[in-house]
Design an enzyme around this catalytic site. Structure first.
Site, PDB file in Angstrom:
ATOM      1  N   SER A 123       0.484   4.298   5.516  1.00 31.14           N
ATOM      2  CA  SER A 123       0.740   5.152   6.650  1.00 31.14           C
ATOM      3  C   SER A 123      -0.727   4.698   7.469  1.00 31.14           C
ATOM      4  CB  SER A 123       0.481   6.649   6.287  1.00 31.14           C
ATOM      5  OG  SER A 123      -0.030   7.075   7.752  1.00 31.14           O
ATOM      6  N   SER A 124      -1.585   4.736   6.575  1.00 31.95           N
ATOM      7  CA  SER A 124      -3.258   4.774   7.860  1.00 31.95           C
ATOM      8  C   SER A 124      -3.202   2.659   8.178  1.00 31.95           C
ATOM      9  CB  SER A 124      -4.737   4.977   6.335  1.00 31.95           C
ATOM     10  OG  SER A 124      -4.524   5.681   6.310  1.00 31.95           O
ATOM     11  N   HIS A 158     -16.224   3.157  -1.338  1.00 28.05           N
ATOM     12  CA  HIS A 158     -17.420   3.398  -0.275  1.00 28.05           C
ATOM     13  C   HIS A 158     -16.714   2.998   1.660  1.00 28.05           C
ATOM     14  CE1 HIS A 158     -21.548   4.524   0.473  1.00 28.05           C
ATOM     15  NE2 HIS A 158     -21.575   4.110   1.879  1.00 28.05           N
TER      16      HIS A 158
END
Lengths: 544, 356
Positions: A188-189, A272
């Site tokens: 989805s991202s 990160h």
């Protein structure tokens, strides 16, 4: 359900009685949305999808918040009160996963959906069907993730960082569902970020050069590239877990020639950049809100852009500062320490620029401005404790204590969440055409501001005093601060209900003007409030 | 932060205080400017906003000055870090192994047949944790057998894990090092004061992560030698004892103790476990009627579950005792075949006789 499908098919067949607007899709430019549930299921409209994202975010914010309440209730006093240690671990895990993947990420995607087309003078997102897909797979991912709690053997209990081998050899069977859920969230991202990049690069109004784009758009362009870089790495690491669990590989198993530390390197190579993915859009929002209520242009536009870009580039070079105690070679420790410290420079530039924006302005303190000022103040606090954590020798004492918990909550709650609230209060009148209740908004802000500090500030102290994170019970010397922290947590949790009231009362608010605020800059304010279904059907002209 | 009582821990503490004050000063300066703006540049007192939006000099200044401050912070950090990364051998070398959820300490410097080698697990009674009894002073920070080291001596720790990740942390020595299965990390300290120092596991390691403390007893050198001699004598005695005959009662008694140290976290005091992750031992088919399988599971573990292989962790006498205990306790004796196992049989199986 069958009725709705029928309604949809008649609409597409062109029957005028039902869903007439959708039927004449090609004839008219200026049409409203379809009616009923199908509007939301089949929608390809950036505003509808933005609303869906934000609603999902809101639901998950309260679910994840509930998990946090369980954690803080258990930690209210020493001893085991309410939950078993294993269930406690499930709560910390789900709280982290839901807040990171279910609140911070989709929340800003929702805002990007609403705002980016309006800010760059486009009618919609570039890839509307992809947009629909990238939203509608998300609820299922979270249903899957949350359902693990009810499975035999218990839900995911290995922390949101899911270090192997606790998450592989020693994990409950439900871990496979977790892996699948993460894959869906990642897909989805990735789709969302492709859409955002394509939209920004191709659909800007004539005259809007890159260096004329609003900073929120800039922050999302950079974030989207980071997402494209980071999410496949996350997919890789969960796939390796899947192989280890089901297909006999040994990526993370030293007995089979693998290395548990490899997991951490791969995870944090995703992890990160991920933390900057969470915070950069908030930077963007703050850079929109502060100038409006300071009645003064943003200080140092170009340096803001360069600062965000350098933060993004540095963010992929510092992953192992999460792993200072893992037994890296000295050269590795030094590199990651120094690289991490360098991030303080562009971050400092951003904070100084925001302060300089307010300086000598003509300030008023509406709710979005209050949240933004609190963002600058408390993000500075979280940033400075981050600088302390970067100092590797000292990190040997800080690592995996509540000091770390305090640090990242300071950047995520008064950072990401306050940034999101600033954006919500700033744009809600534009989106829906009604002013929110300013008194309630201020009440929401002040209660949140006070309680968030009561909640997280004492955690610095217990961390420095030696309380490890992720423990359901603690030694007696940590008792007082934990009780204060829990009280703060309950107050913070309750304060968030006020936001629901604000939303429910929105429709009874005063009509918003097109500009809403005094002299806000940006194309979205040239549209009516609420804006038309397709934002700009003819591209506006941006001054050269 | 704990100032601690080794040179490194004090250096880290000083470094921490240095960066803490630098951060405070920076923070306060930023906050004062914000406060100044809020008070004097609000619309009611400052209706005409200024128009400036750039100042190259200012921007260069606030890029360069932080960089210089960072360099000033980096230099002492590099120095302390290099000192911590001294992996050379210590006068005393101890292997630290993290287990779910206890620590094992092995002193590596002996040349004889016996080594000082023991587990150290939480000593806080369950009733204190469950709020039935009042909590004692060192609640959750007390163990049955502390790690004992001599004062003013370089002690090197070789840290590893048996199952999942753990992290061995004693704030007073500023030693925190991840314990990783299949890898060995090193850390060292020179304790400068005698006394008891407490720490905890610092890496999430499953259910009882919060319940595996570390206690270090720093003693004078002669006392350390005496302590070691006693432990070695006990180890030699245990080695002898494995070869003699044990009565059922003796085994049961030792077994109850071993169970309390190693099994109770998962299988619980009443033997009923927390199914399905941790199965009940009460009336279980294997415990009742299948001695061979029972021995096999305890010795070799069950892969893919939380059940560890205890064959390498416990002595033959302890293994025989705990298996015997499980087969006799909680009414299992009446329901099952009541067969027990002796230390001799365990030794036989371990030397290739027949755990198969």
């Amino acid at each position: 359900m069958t009725q709705q499908t029928a309604a949809a098919s008649t609409a597409t067949a062109g029957a005028p009685a039902q869903g007439g607007a959708a039927a004449h899709h090609d004839d008219h430019h200026d049409h409203g949305p379809a009616k009923g549930l199908t509007r939301w299921l089949y929608t390809t409209n950036h505003k509808d999808i933005g609303t869906l994202y934000l609603l999902l975010t809101l639901v998950l914010f309260f679910i994840g918040g509930l998990f946090a309440m369980v954690i803080r209730a258990e930690l209210f006093t020493p001893g085991l009160q309410f939950v078993e240690p294993n269930f406690f671990n499930q709560m910390t895990t789900l709280h982290g996963l839901v807040m990171v993947f279910g609140v911070a990420m989709p929340g800003f995607v929702g805002m990007a959906n609403w705002q980016i087309p309006m800010m760059i003078g486009a009618p919609d997102m570039a890839l509307p069907r992809l947009n629909n897909l990238s939203f509608w797979i998300l609820p299922f991912a979270f249903l899957l993730l949350l359902s693990t709690t009810f499975m035999e053997g218990g839900g995911v209990n290995f922390g949101w960082t899911f270090y192997a081998p606790l998450s592989t050899t020693y994990a409950p069977d439900s871990v496979t569902f977790f892996i699948f859920a993460i894959h869906i969230m990642g897909a989805s991202s990735i789709m969302g970020s492709i859409n955002i990049i394509v939209t920004i690069l191709n659909m800007r109004a004539p005259g809007m050069t890159l260096m004329k784009m609003p900073l929120f758009v800039w922050s999302w362009l950079i974030t989207a590239y980071l997402l494209l870089l980071a999410m496949p790495v996350l997919a890789a690491v969960v796939t390796m877990m899947l192989m280890d669990i089901h297909f006999g590989t040994s990526f993370f198993n030293a007995a089979g020639g693998g290395d548990p530390v490899l997991f951490q390197h791969v995870f944090w190579f995703f992890g990160h950049p991920e933390v900057y993915i969470l915070i950069l859009p908030a930077f963007g929002i703050i850079s929109e809100v502060l100038p409006t209520f300071s009645r003064k242009p943003l200080f140092g536009y170009a340096s803001m852009v360069y600062a965000m870009a350098s933060i993004a580039i540095l963010s992929v070079l510092v992953w192992a500062h999460h792993m200072f105690t893992v037994g890296m070679p000295l050269a590795g420790e030094l590199f990651f320490m120094l690289a991490t410290m360098v991030i303080a420079v562009p971050t400092g530039v951003k904070i100084f620029n925001w302060v300089a924006t307010m300086f000598k302005g003509s300030l008023t303190f509406e709710t979005p401005m209050l949240f933004s000022i609190a963002f600058v103040v408390l993000f500075t606090c979280g940033g400075l404790s981050g600088l302390m954590l970067a100092i590797a020798p000292a990190d040997f004492q800080y690592h995996d204590t509540y000091f770390v918990v305090a640090h990242f909550h300071y950047v995520l709650v008064p950072g990401v969440i306050f940034g999101m609230y600033a954006g919500a209060y700033y744009w809600l009148p534009k989106w829906f055409g009604f002013m929110y209740d300013e008194t309630l908004g201020k009440l929401h802000f002040w209660l949140s501001f006070v309680s968030v500090n009561v909640l997280f500030f004492p955690q610095h102290f217990v961390g420095l005093a030696g309380m490890p994170r992720r423990i359901p019970d603690y030694a007696l010397q940590f008792a007082d601060y934990n009780m204060i922290s829990s009280l703060g947590a309950f107050a913070f949790g309750l304060s968030q209900v006020i936001f629901l009231v604000v939303l429910m009362k929105l429709k009874s608010g005063a009509k918003a003007t097109d500009k809403v605020w005094d002299e806000p800059q940006g194309l979205e304010w040239t549209l009516p409030s609420p804006p038309p279904y397709h934002s700009f059907t003819t591209p506006p002209k941006v001054e050269q | 932060m704990t100032e601690g009582q080794s040179r490194v821990s004090r250096e880290i503490y000083d470094l921490h205080m240095l960066i803490f004050w630098i951060c405070c000063i920076i923070g306060v300066m930023v906050y004062l400017v914000i406060l100044w703006s809020i008070l004097t540049h609000r619309r009611s007192v400052h209706p005409e906003p200024a128009k400036f939006h750039d100042n190259v000099t200012l921007e260069i200044v606030w890029t360069v000055i932080p960089s210089i401050i960072l360099l000033a912070m980096a230099w002492p950090s590099v120095r302390v870090l290099s000192e911590m990364y001294d992996h050379s051998e210590g006068e005393v070398n101890i292997k630290v192994t993290g287990h779910q959820w206890k620590w094992r300490y092995e002193y590596l410097d002996e040349t004889g047949p016996d080594r000082v080698n023991f587990f150290s697990s939480l000593a806080t009674p369950r009733d204190e944790i469950n709020n039935i009894d009042e909590k004692s002073e060192n609640y959750l920070l007390e163990v049955d057998e502390p790690l004992t080291i001599p004062v003013n001596t370089r002690v090197r720790f070789l840290i590893t894990a048996n199952d999942v990740l753990h992290s061995w942390w004693v704030p007073d020595f500023a030693v925190k090092q991840d314990a990783i299965p299949g890898m060995v990390n090193t850390a060292w300290t020179v304790a400068e004061k005698t006394g008891i120092f407490r720490g905890q596991c610092a890496e999430l390691c499953g259910k009882d992560h919060g319940f595996m403390p570390i206690v270090v007893n720093v003693v004078e050198k002669p006392e350390f030698e005496a302590w070691k001699a006693t432990k070695l004598a006990a180890a030699a005695e245990m080695r002898e004892a494995q070869n003699r005959d044990w009565s059922k009662e003796e085994l049961y008694e030792l077994g109850e103790k071993v169970y309390g140290q190693h099994c109770v976290a998962c299988h619980q005091v009443n033997g009923q476990g927390i199914p399905p992750a941790f199965p009940s031992l009460v009336g279980d088919g294997i415990v009742l009627d299948d001695l061979e399988k029972h021995v096999d599971i305890v010795l070799n573990g069950v892969s893919g579950t939380g059940m560890a292989a205890f064959g390498g962790q416990l002595s033959a006498a302890e293994l025989a005792a705990v298996i015997t205990y499980e087969r006799l306790a909680w009414g299992n004796e009446e329901k099952g075949d009541g067969r027990i196992v002796t230390p001799k049989e365990i030794i036989q199986m371990q030397s290739g006789g027949g755990a198969q």
